[in-house]
Design an enzyme around this catalytic site. Structure first.
Site, mmCIF file in Angstrom:
data_model
loop_
_atom_site.group_PDB
_atom_site.id
_atom_site.type_symbol
_atom_site.label_atom_id
_atom_site.label_comp_id
_atom_site.label_asym_id
_atom_site.label_seq_id
_atom_site.Cartn_x
_atom_site.Cartn_y
_atom_site.Cartn_z
ATOM 1 C CB CYS A 46 -0.413 -0.228 1.336
ATOM 2 S SG CYS A 46 -1.733 1.201 1.382
ATOM 3 C CB CYS A 79 -0.033 1.683 4.139
ATOM 4 S SG CYS A 79 -1.497 1.263 3.830
#
Length: 127
Positions: free
Chosen positions: A30, A33
């Site tokens: 991600c 993230c």
């Protein structure tokens, strides 16, 4: 304070034995993230009384499913074993600090009272 990696072995103890926990649900693939991780780490250093933790949703799919994590990153805040915040999306540092400060200042007796009133109201609607 270092960010704590949560998993099925330490999750319940961490929630039950700490009054203020922030969880960052994330995954290695991600991009947002990865971008948010340094901000999360930096802010964690300024709040030593808060347990900052991370859950890798790839490794801990049961926990992610239990909390119905659909998007990552997702931040979840527990105070006294009560979820007081759950929202997907990375926050800028200033907004994240403000969120932690607001969560810190909540009157948890008032929160519990509101929950009890809400549950009592829901119970009478079912009758």
């Amino acid at each position: 304070m270092a960010v704590l990696e949560l998993n099925k072995d330490n999750f319940e103890d961490t929630i039950n034995n700490n009054s203020f926990i922030i969880i960052d649900f994330w995954a290695p693939w991600c991009g947002p993230c990865k971008s948010f991780a340094p901000t999360y780490e930096k802010v964690s250093e300024d709040f030593p009384d808060v347990v900052f933790s991370k859950i890798n949703t790839e490794d801990e799919q049961e926990i992610a499913a239990h909390f119905q994590i659909r998007s990552i990153p997702t931040l979840m805040i527990f105070r006294d074993q009560i979820i007081i915040y759950s929202e997907a999306g990375a926050l800028p540092e200033g907004s994240f600090r403000q969120l932690v400060e607001q969560a810190s200042s909540l009157d948890m007796d008032d929160v519990r009272k509101q929950i009890a009133e809400s549950e009592a109201g829901a119970g009478s609607a079912d009758a």
